[in-house]
Enzyme design. Structure first.
Site, PDB file in Angstrom:
ATOM      1  N   HIS A 120       0.825  -1.407   0.047  1.00  0.00           N
ATOM      2  CA  HIS A 120       0.032  -0.012  -0.063  1.00  0.00           C
ATOM      3  C   HIS A 120       0.929   1.201   0.061  1.00  0.00           C
ATOM      4  CE1 HIS A 120       0.162   0.915   4.452  1.00  0.00           C
ATOM      5  NE2 HIS A 120       0.283  -0.301   4.497  1.00  0.00           N
ATOM      6  N   ASP A 170       6.406   1.689   6.330  1.00  0.00           N
ATOM      7  CA  ASP A 170       4.892   1.182   5.934  1.00  0.00           C
ATOM      8  C   ASP A 170       4.031   1.999   5.364  1.00  0.00           C
ATOM      9  OD1 ASP A 170       2.626  -0.343   6.670  1.00  0.00           O
ATOM     10  OD2 ASP A 170       2.504   0.489   8.811  1.00  0.00           O
ATOM     11  N   GLU A 189      -4.975   1.082   3.013  1.00  0.00           N
ATOM     12  CA  GLU A 189      -4.850   0.131   4.024  1.00  0.00           C
ATOM     13  C   GLU A 189      -4.855   0.616   5.274  1.00  0.00           C
ATOM     14  OE1 GLU A 189      -2.409  -2.581   6.433  1.00  0.00           O
ATOM     15  OE2 GLU A 189      -2.240  -0.383   5.904  1.00  0.00           O
ATOM     16  N   GLU A 190      -4.377   1.834   5.760  1.00  0.00           N
ATOM     17  CA  GLU A 190      -4.469   2.494   6.829  1.00  0.00           C
ATOM     18  C   GLU A 190      -5.546   2.774   7.798  1.00  0.00           C
ATOM     19  OE1 GLU A 190      -1.676   2.163   8.630  1.00  0.00           O
ATOM     20  OE2 GLU A 190       0.280   2.316   7.274  1.00  0.00           O
ATOM     21  N   ASP A 248       4.196  -6.196   3.012  1.00  0.00           N
ATOM     22  CA  ASP A 248       4.021  -5.117   4.331  1.00  0.00           C
ATOM     23  C   ASP A 248       5.213  -5.114   5.119  1.00  0.00           C
ATOM     24  OD1 ASP A 248       2.905  -2.949   5.537  1.00  0.00           O
ATOM     25  OD2 ASP A 248       0.979  -3.766   5.256  1.00  0.00           O
ATOM     26  N   HIS A 306       4.645   3.056  12.668  1.00  0.00           N
ATOM     27  CA  HIS A 306       3.996   3.939  12.857  1.00  0.00           C
ATOM     28  C   HIS A 306       4.946   5.215  13.452  1.00  0.00           C
ATOM     29  CE1 HIS A 306      -0.141   2.432  12.126  1.00  0.00           C
ATOM     30  NE2 HIS A 306       0.867   2.030  11.134  1.00  0.00           N
TER      31      HIS A 306
END
Length: 346
Positions: free
Chosen positions: A71, A189, A223-224, A244, A324
Site C-alpha cells: 500500500h 510502512d 490500507e491504513e 507489508d 508508525h
C-alpha cells in the site's frame, strides 16, 4: 541475476515514493507516479475505481493466480478545527500518534489546491520556559496543535489563506539512507514494500522470467484505514500475499536486516500452507528470515478474506523497527524480501 542492481532500484524508488505526500484519501499524486513507474517497465497498469494501481505481470496458470499487495497510503491528519488563536486542531488519519508526531514539520494541502502551507505540530503552549505543566501533559491530538508558518493570529486570518476543515495534513518523512545500509523514514510502512514490488516487476521483465502462475500486483490506497484490500481481486486469483512491514520489537525474532514471515496477526493465523511454502522457500535459498506472530497488526490480505474472497493468504515484509513512528529498516531486509518473492513464486 544481479540482485544488487534490483535492490538499488528498489531503494531509489522507495525514496521517490516517500517524497510524495499520500495519507489515506489523498493518494492521487503518488498513484500517478506508480502508474508511470510500471509503464516505464513495459507494463500496462490500471487505476482502480478506489484509486489504487492494479497490474498484471504475466504467468502461465491464470486459474491459480497470485496477487501481491502493498500500500502507498500513509498515516497523516486532517484539519478538524481552526482555533480562535489561528492554530489548527487536527484529527489523525490512520494510526498517527501524537506522541511521536510532536515537533514534526508538516504540510497543509488546501482543498482546491490553491496553495500548500507549512507548519509544525506542537504541544499547545509549547514553550517549556512558560508552560509549567509541559512534562505532565498527555500528548493527544486534543492537546496538540499545528502552528502555521504564516502571520496569522485568528480564525479569520487562517480562513483568508483558504484553509478549511477537512484539509489534509502531511508529515515530513525525513528520509535518509546511511552508509551502513539502514533506511530511516516515516512511512516505510508500506512504501518500502511498494519499492520492492516495483523491483520484482522489473526483475521479471529484464530477466525474461515467466512464472508458473499468473502474478498480479495491487498497490492499495486505503490500507491504513482498513479497507485497502477489500476489492479489485481479479478472477482466477487463489492466493493473496501482502508485502507489508515485518514487525521488529520485544518478543519477536525479526531484525531490520531480515525478511519476516508472519504466521499470525491480531486477525488470526495466515493460511497454513502458504506460510509453510514461504518458510520452505526461505530455507531452500538460505535466506536470512524470521517467523513471527504480530500482536497488534492487520493487513490487506486479512481484509480480502473479511470482504468475502475465497483465497489463501500470507504476509511477508522487510523488518521495520518503530512502526508508525520514525521507522527504520535495512537494505538487507529489502534484499531478503525480494529474494523470497523470487524463490516462492518461481
Amino acid at each position: 541475476m544481479k540482485t544488487k542492481k534490483y535492490v538499488k532500484y528498489m531503494v531509489e524508488e522507495t525514496k521517490k515514493i516517500l517524497a510524495i505526500d499520500s495519507p489515506s484519501g489523498y493518494t492521487a499524486d503518488v498513484a500517478d507516479y506508480v502508474m508511470k513507474a510500471y509503464q516505464k517497465l513495459g507494463y500496462e497498469p490500471k487505476l482502480t475505481t478506489k484509486g489504487g494501481v492494479l497490474v498484471a505481470l504475466g504467468g502461465k496458470d491464470k486459474k491459480n493466480a497470485v496477487m501481491l499487495e502493498a500500500h502507498i497510503d500513509t498515516l497523516g491528519a486532517m484539519v478538524a478545527e481552526i482555533k480562535s488563536n489561528g492554530r489548527l486542531r487536527v484529527t489523525p488519519v490512520g494510526g498517527m500518534n501524537a506522541n511521536n508526531a510532536e515537533a514534526e514539520n508538516c504540510r497543509i494541502h488546501t482543498r482546491f489546491g490553491e496553495k500548500v502551507y507549512e507548519g509544525t505540530l506542537q504541544l499547545a503552549n509549547a514553550s517549556i520556559h512558560v508552560n509549567g505543566d509541559y512534562n505532565d501533559k498527555k500528548r493527544t491530538f486534543d492537546e496538540t496543535e499545528i502552528v502555521l508558518d504564516e502571520k496569522v493570529h485568528s480564525r479569520e486570518d487562517v480562513e483568508a489563506l483558504g484553509i478549511m476543515t477537512g484539509d489534509i495534513v502531511c508529515f515530513d518523512p525525513r528520509t535518509t539512507v546511511t552508509e551502513s545500509g539502514y533506511i530511516k523514514s516515516r512511512f516505510l510502512d508500506d512504501k518500502l514494500s511498494v519499492g520492492i514490488l516495483l523491483g520484482y516487476a522489473r526483475y521479471l521483465k529484464e530477466e525474461n522470467v515467466t512464472p508458473e502462475r499468473m502474478i498480479y500486483q495491487h498497490i492499495t490506497v486505503f490500507e491504513e484505514v482498513g479497507h485497502g484490500g477489500a476489492a479489485s481481486i481479479p478472477e482466477g486469483v487463489t492466493e493473496v500475499i501482502s508485502v507489508d512491514m515485518g514487525c521488529v520489537g520485544d518478543g519477536l525474532a525479526c531484525e531490520e536486516t531480515q525478511v519476516s514471515i508472519c504466521a499470525k496477526d491480531s486477525h488470526g493465523p495466515y493460511h497454513y500452507d502458504v506460510v509453510t511454502g514461504l518458510i520452505a522457500a526461505a530455507k531452500r535459498e538460505e535466506l536470512d528470515f524470521a517467523v513471527d506472530v504480530y500482536p497488534h497488526y492487520g493487513s490487506d490480505a486479512d481484509v480480502a478474506l473479511t470482504a468475502g474472497y475465497d483465497v489463501r493468504h500470507g504476509l511477508i515484509g522487510a523488518g521495520v523497527y518503530a512502526s508508525h513512528g520514525y521507522e527504520r529498516s535495512h537494505v538487507d531486509g529489502v534484499k531478503n524480501t525480494f529474494k523470497l518473492l523470487c524463490a516462492y513464486l518461481g
